[in-house]
Design an enzyme around this catalytic site. Structure first.
Site, PDB file in Angstrom:
ATOM      1  N   ARG A  15       0.833  -1.255  -0.132  1.00  0.00           N
ATOM      2  CA  ARG A  15       0.056   0.191  -0.273  1.00  0.00           C
ATOM      3  C   ARG A  15       0.735   1.094  -0.146  1.00  0.00           C
ATOM      4  NH1 ARG A  15      -0.518   4.592   2.696  1.00  0.00           N
ATOM      5  NH2 ARG A  15      -0.083   3.447   4.585  1.00  0.00           N
ATOM      6  N   ASP A  16       1.513   1.670   1.092  1.00  0.00           N
ATOM      7  CA  ASP A  16       2.457   2.831   1.195  1.00  0.00           C
ATOM      8  C   ASP A  16       3.369   2.742   0.213  1.00  0.00           C
ATOM      9  OD1 ASP A  16       3.385   5.290   2.313  1.00  0.00           O
ATOM     10  OD2 ASP A  16       3.166   4.472   4.540  1.00  0.00           O
ATOM     11  N   HIS A 207       4.441   3.942  13.058  1.00  0.00           N
ATOM     12  CA  HIS A 207       4.725   3.848  11.521  1.00  0.00           C
ATOM     13  C   HIS A 207       5.578   4.905  10.907  1.00  0.00           C
ATOM     14  CE1 HIS A 207       2.618   3.846   7.080  1.00  0.00           C
ATOM     15  NE2 HIS A 207       3.350   4.951   7.261  1.00  0.00           N
ATOM     16  N   HIS A 209       8.832   6.833   8.827  1.00  0.00           N
ATOM     17  CA  HIS A 209       9.491   6.799   7.415  1.00  0.00           C
ATOM     18  C   HIS A 209      10.695   7.328   7.642  1.00  0.00           C
ATOM     19  CE1 HIS A 209       6.120   6.680   4.455  1.00  0.00           C
ATOM     20  NE2 HIS A 209       5.287   6.746   5.477  1.00  0.00           N
ATOM     21  N   CYS A 240       3.789   9.039   0.737  1.00  0.00           N
ATOM     22  CA  CYS A 240       2.613   9.490   0.375  1.00  0.00           C
ATOM     23  C   CYS A 240       2.497  10.482  -0.707  1.00  0.00           C
ATOM     24  CB  CYS A 240       1.899  10.419   1.735  1.00  0.00           C
ATOM     25  SG  CYS A 240       0.374  11.051   1.294  1.00  0.00           S
ATOM     26  N   ASN A 249       9.272   4.155   3.817  1.00  0.00           N
ATOM     27  CA  ASN A 249       9.025   3.728   5.269  1.00  0.00           C
ATOM     28  C   ASN A 249      10.563   3.182   5.631  1.00  0.00           C
ATOM     29  OD1 ASN A 249       6.519   3.282   3.781  1.00  0.00           O
ATOM     30  ND2 ASN A 249       5.797   3.123   5.663  1.00  0.00           N
TER      31      ASN A 249
HETATM   32  N1  COA Z   1     -13.245   4.594  -3.686  1.00  0.00           N
HETATM   33  C1  COA Z   1     -13.586   5.030  -4.978  1.00  0.00           C
HETATM   34  N2  COA Z   1     -14.578   5.998  -5.260  1.00  0.00           N
HETATM   35  C2  COA Z   1     -14.722   6.894  -4.198  1.00  0.00           C
HETATM   36  C3  COA Z   1     -14.151   6.780  -2.864  1.00  0.00           C
HETATM   37  C4  COA Z   1     -13.470   5.658  -2.896  1.00  0.00           C
HETATM   38  N3  COA Z   1     -13.043   5.382  -1.371  1.00  0.00           N
HETATM   39  N4  COA Z   1     -14.744   7.754  -2.251  1.00  0.00           N
HETATM   40  C5  COA Z   1     -15.458   8.605  -2.765  1.00  0.00           C
HETATM   41  N5  COA Z   1     -15.775   7.954  -4.276  1.00  0.00           N
HETATM   42  C6  COA Z   1     -16.329   8.468  -5.341  1.00  0.00           C
HETATM   43  C7  COA Z   1     -17.834   8.895  -4.949  1.00  0.00           C
HETATM   44  O1  COA Z   1     -18.506   7.813  -5.081  1.00  0.00           O
HETATM   45  C8  COA Z   1     -18.019   9.873  -5.967  1.00  0.00           C
HETATM   46  O2  COA Z   1     -18.474   9.253  -7.124  1.00  0.00           O
HETATM   47  P1  COA Z   1     -19.642   9.935  -8.242  1.00  0.00           P
HETATM   48  O3  COA Z   1     -19.016  11.111  -8.485  1.00  0.00           O
HETATM   49  O4  COA Z   1     -19.663   8.919  -9.271  1.00  0.00           O
HETATM   50  O5  COA Z   1     -20.767   9.971  -7.181  1.00  0.00           O
HETATM   51  C9  COA Z   1     -16.823  10.838  -6.336  1.00  0.00           C
HETATM   52  O6  COA Z   1     -15.841   9.728  -5.751  1.00  0.00           O
HETATM   53  C10 COA Z   1     -16.714  12.030  -5.425  1.00  0.00           C
HETATM   54  O7  COA Z   1     -16.830  11.576  -4.121  1.00  0.00           O
HETATM   55  P2  COA Z   1     -16.522  12.762  -3.018  1.00  0.00           P
HETATM   56  O8  COA Z   1     -16.857  11.992  -1.716  1.00  0.00           O
HETATM   57  O9  COA Z   1     -16.660  14.161  -3.253  1.00  0.00           O
HETATM   58  O10 COA Z   1     -14.791  12.271  -2.812  1.00  0.00           O
HETATM   59  P3  COA Z   1     -13.492  13.403  -3.040  1.00  0.00           P
HETATM   60  O11 COA Z   1     -13.491  13.734  -4.656  1.00  0.00           O
HETATM   61  O12 COA Z   1     -13.824  14.433  -2.239  1.00  0.00           O
HETATM   62  O13 COA Z   1     -12.027  12.568  -2.763  1.00  0.00           O
HETATM   63  C11 COA Z   1     -11.258  10.753  -1.418  1.00  0.00           C
HETATM   64  C12 COA Z   1     -11.926  12.165  -1.385  1.00  0.00           C
HETATM   65  C13 COA Z   1     -11.129  10.441   0.150  1.00  0.00           C
HETATM   66  C14 COA Z   1     -12.070   9.659  -2.070  1.00  0.00           C
HETATM   67  C15 COA Z   1     -10.110  11.237  -2.212  1.00  0.00           C
HETATM   68  O14 COA Z   1      -9.642  12.174  -1.901  1.00  0.00           O
HETATM   69  C16 COA Z   1      -8.982   9.824  -2.068  1.00  0.00           C
HETATM   70  O15 COA Z   1      -9.128   8.828  -2.679  1.00  0.00           O
HETATM   71  N6  COA Z   1      -7.905  10.225  -1.449  1.00  0.00           N
HETATM   72  C17 COA Z   1      -6.879   9.060  -1.119  1.00  0.00           C
HETATM   73  C18 COA Z   1      -5.718   9.680  -0.725  1.00  0.00           C
HETATM   74  C19 COA Z   1      -4.705   8.570  -0.430  1.00  0.00           C
HETATM   75  O16 COA Z   1      -4.819   7.273  -0.628  1.00  0.00           O
HETATM   76  N7  COA Z   1      -3.518   9.130  -0.067  1.00  0.00           N
HETATM   77  C20 COA Z   1      -2.457   8.177   0.477  1.00  0.00           C
HETATM   78  C21 COA Z   1      -2.568   7.395   1.481  1.00  0.00           C
HETATM   79  S1  COA Z   1      -2.651   7.869   3.077  1.00  0.00           S
HETATM   80 ZN    ZN Z   2       3.413   6.176   5.477  1.00  0.00          ZN
END
Ligand code: COA
Ligand code: ZN
Length: 310
Positions: A15-16, A207, A209, A240, A249
């Site tokens: 994942r990370d 955790h 890094h 990240c 990490n």
């Molecule tokens: N998986 C897949 N799709 C997702 C989702 C998820 N976990 N969360 C939201 N969505 C979809 C929603 O269903 C919506 O779809 P639609 O437009 O078809 O209805 C769309 O995304 C927008 O939803 P919203 O709640 O407004 O999400 P957002 O655009 O504000 O994004 C996150 C929020 C959290 C989903 C996004 O920023 C993200 O995935 N971040 C991950 C960061 C990450 O992994 N960082 C590293 C690890 S720490």
């Molecule tokens: Zn990390």
């Protein structure tokens, strides 16, 4: 506080680590890496994250990864989720544990998951309900606990507030994450002591890094405070994508080697772990930060130079 002579590792390379790889990592490489970690006896593996595929394209195959991996009986499989939609997707794949993630600093939480810290924590009330109803273990991760690349040091009160929210959600443990390697051993001891003073029974997972070379020193500092759960990543990959300057990490096999040298049990087969790391290095096609994979174990001795023998 534990005096046990055993530590438990969670490997987060899948994942990370893979989330920040510059080239697309194939599902096959992910599955092979996770299976090699299971075969080496790693007690917990963070296999993927259920995030938006546009935010982190490397995690777009989360369902496929979960479907294809072999579940080793001695290993628990956890997945990272940032919101309710992520938790719903994750539960359909039957993980042993779900790890929610929020940043202690608002600015990193906004960069990472587009919400303020407490907006995310409020959403986790529904997540906790869903996860507990499904009989799955819940763990709460806290990014930027030891510092934020946008805000600098985080006030201890703020860290404690986030822990308090997680405790109210009845998590099984919290993961204190040093997202961009800003912790130092003295700071680590201070934060752990403050949390243990208020919640002596809360299971802490650390955790780190290795961004500034203090990773294993921080692990040892936490160990001295009684922490027995650590996260690391095979080969030392990781970071990240939404934290400027993030790097790998702590390397799981280097940390396992350190504990073995200290006489602390990990339950992990180090030879198999090193083999897994070298295989992953070949698959990723670039050098990894891990050190024991290059240097060998401390007592992997070398023959004397010619003429010196006898
Ligand atoms: N998986 C897949 N799709 C997702 C989702 C998820 N976990 N969360 C939201 N969505 C979809 C929603 O269903 C919506 O779809 P639609 O437009 O078809 O209805 C769309 O995304 C927008 O939803 P919203 O709640 O407004 O999400 P957002 O655009 O504000 O994004 C996150 C929020 C959290 C989903 C996004 O920023 C993200 O995935 N971040 C991950 C960061 C990450 O992994 N960082 C590293 C690890 S720490
Ligand atoms: Zn990390």
């Amino acid at each position: 506080m534990s005096n046990s002579n055993r530590v438990w590792f969670t490997d987060v390379a899948a994942r990370d680590g893979f989330q920040i790889e510059p080239q697309r990592v194939s599902t096959e490489t992910k599955v092979e890496t996770i299976n090699a970690l299971g075969a080496a006896g790693v007690p917990c593996i963070e296999a993927t994250s259920f995030v938006h595929p546009k935010a982190v394209p490397q995690m777009a195959d989360a369902e496929e990864v979960m479907k294809r991996i072999t579940r080793y009986p001695g290993t628990r499989y956890t997945v990272l989720v940032p919101n309710l939609r992520g938790a719903e997707r994750a539960l359909a794949c039957k993980p042993d544990m779900i790890t929610t993630v929020v940043s202690v600093s608002d600015s990193h939480n906004r960069a990472n998951i587009r919400r303020r810290t407490f907006e995310t924590l409020n959403e986790f009330e529904q997540v906790a309900h869903l996860v507990h109803s499904a009989g799955v273990t819940l763990q709460g991760a806290m990014s930027t606990t030891f510092g934020c690349a946008f805000e600098g040091r985080i006030p201890l009160e703020r860290v404690l507030e986030v822990v308090e929210h997680y405790v109210a959600l009845e998590v099984d443990g919290v993961v204190l994450a040093d997202t961009t390697g800003m912790a130092n051993p003295a700071h680590v001891r201070q934060v752990i002591r403050a949390i243990q003073d208020r919640w002596p029974d809360l299971e802490l997972h650390l955790h780190f890094h290795n961004t500034r070379g203090m990773g294993l020193a921080n692990v040892y500092a936490a160990y001295l405070e009684g922490v027995r759960h650590f996260e690391g990543s095979l080969g030392g990959i990781g970071g990240c994508p939404f934290a400027p300057g993030a790097t790998g990490n702590i390397c799981t096999e280097d940390a396992v080697h350190m504990f073995m040298e200290m006489g602390v049990e990990t339950g992990i087969d180090l030879d198999r772990l090193l083999e897994a790391s070298r295989d992953m290095e070949r698959a990723l096609g670039h050098e990894l930060p891990g050190q024991v994979m290059k240097a060998g174990r401390t007592l992997d001795l070398h023959p004397l130079p010619p003429g010196e023998a006898g």
